[in-house]
Design a protein around this motif. Structure first.
Motif, short mmCIF file in Angstrom:
data_model
loop_
_atom_site.label_atom_id
_atom_site.label_comp_id
_atom_site.label_asym_id
_atom_site.label_seq_id
_atom_site.Cartn_x
_atom_site.Cartn_y
_atom_site.Cartn_z
N LEU A 16 0.83 -1.21 0.00
CA LEU A 16 0.00 0.00 0.00
C LEU A 16 0.86 1.26 0.00
N LEU A 31 1.99 1.77 -3.53
CA LEU A 31 0.87 2.27 -4.33
C LEU A 31 0.63 3.76 -4.04
N ALA A 32 0.66 4.14 -2.76
CA ALA A 32 0.44 5.54 -2.41
C ALA A 32 1.53 6.44 -2.99
N THR A 47 -2.73 1.79 -10.18
CA THR A 47 -3.10 0.41 -9.89
C THR A 47 -2.84 -0.51 -11.07
#
Length: 328
Positions: free
Chosen positions: A22, A25-26, A57
């Motif tokens: 995560l 991704l951020a 994504t």
């Protein structure tokens, strides 16, 4: 079957990898959104934050639909130098998690196989309640390694607690052959049966004796009337928990000091201890009263003789003493 757990459990390891994914991704979303003017959207219009999340994504997952693409030289350079390495890191995290799960399963199977091949003359404790736990602590106090003790209990929570304490633990009903076979009861030296119910203790004793005809079996029952049944089932020694507790209560009422001494003897590691040991070379030929320890009985071959038995005479090589000594 559960082995002693590592410091970090599997769920915690997966959570750490998920948090890392995560975070990647951020970071990718932030990079793309910062340079949103350099991207072209086939649907028209400028990139919104949701578009940046969508592009990050599909890019990190290597799907790449092609509806949003960088067209400026600056953003193509950013994709080359930043987004691509982030994609690689993201894939490493995902693939690493899968490989770790597979490796953990392989490692666990190998560990069980190696454990089975090397285990013999161990102790199996059936029931890890108050009685079973106390028995394990006493064995450890007398020098037995935790890995030589196998715990069997039908409660998964108790099995996990036993594994957390460093024991190999088997989850299942000990009245079933397959459960005791998983605990390698056939190669055990001793079996301690501390079941919650007397009928369960009888069935476990019968099953264990069928699988191992030579192991010493010590069983605990609540009612004295079930002692003969346990002995007929194959138990070498039977402890009556309710009767023993009742005698302790009565003794403590008649003589509090005597009750205190008995409680001291039953509590391992402090005050007085009741132990069994071999006769030392310097003790051969002497009588029990001449020794430093207070000898209660002497085991000679298969006979157990009281310390004042006329047949005992002088101590011999090979005798074993049941004696009281002060714990160190």
């Amino acid at each position: 079957m559960l082995f002693p757990h590592p410091a970090a459990g599997p769920l915690r390891q997966v959570a750490r990898r998920l948090a890392a994914a995560l975070l990647v991704l951020a970071l990718t979303v932030a990079v793309v959104y910062a340079g949103r003017d350099g991207y072209h959207d086939n649907a028209g219009g400028k990139l919104s934050f949701l578009d940046a999340v969508y592009y990050s994504t599909v890019t990190l997952s290597t799907t790449g639909y092609g509806d949003i693409v960088p067209y400026s030289n600056a953003e193509r350079l950013v994709n080359t130098l930043l987004v691509t390495p982030l994609r690689v890191i993201f894939l490493i995290i995902l693939i690493g998690t899968t490989l770790e799960v597979l490796a953990e399963r392989t490692r666990e199977q190998y560990r069980i196989k190696r454990w089975r091949s090397s285990l013999h003359d161990h102790v199996v404790i059936v029931g890890f309640g108050t009685k079973g736990r106390s028995a394990a602590q006493t064995l450890i106090g007398h020098g037995m390694a935790r890995e030589r003790i196998v715990v069997v209990d039908p409660d998964p929570a108790v099995v996990r607690a036993a594994a957390d304490e460093g024991f190999v633990a088997v989850d299942g009903d000990a009245t079933r052959n397959d459960v005791l076979l998983r605990a390698e009861v056939g190669r055990a030296r001793q079996i301690v049966i501390a079941a919650q119910r007397d009928d369960t203790a009888v069935l476990v004793t019968l099953t264990a004796r069928q699988l191992n005809s030579t192991a010493g079996i010590v069983a605990s029952v609540r009612e004295a009337e079930n002692v003969p049944l346990l002995r007929q089932s194959g138990a070498n020694a039977v402890i009556t928990s309710s009767g023993a507790a009742g005698r302790m209560l009565g003794m403590s009422m008649l003589s509090p000091s005597a009750g205190k001494v008995m409680d001291d003897l039953l509590t391992y590691g402090s005050g007085l201890d009741l132990v069994e040991r071999a006769v030392g070379p310097s003790e051969v030929g002497r009588t029990p009263r001449e020794l430093g320890d207070l000898v209660v009985a002497v085991k000679r071959e298969e006979r157990l003789l009281d310390h004042d038995d006329r047949e005992l005479g002088a101590l011999r090589d090979g005798d074993r003493l049941i004696a009281i000594h002060r714990a160190t």
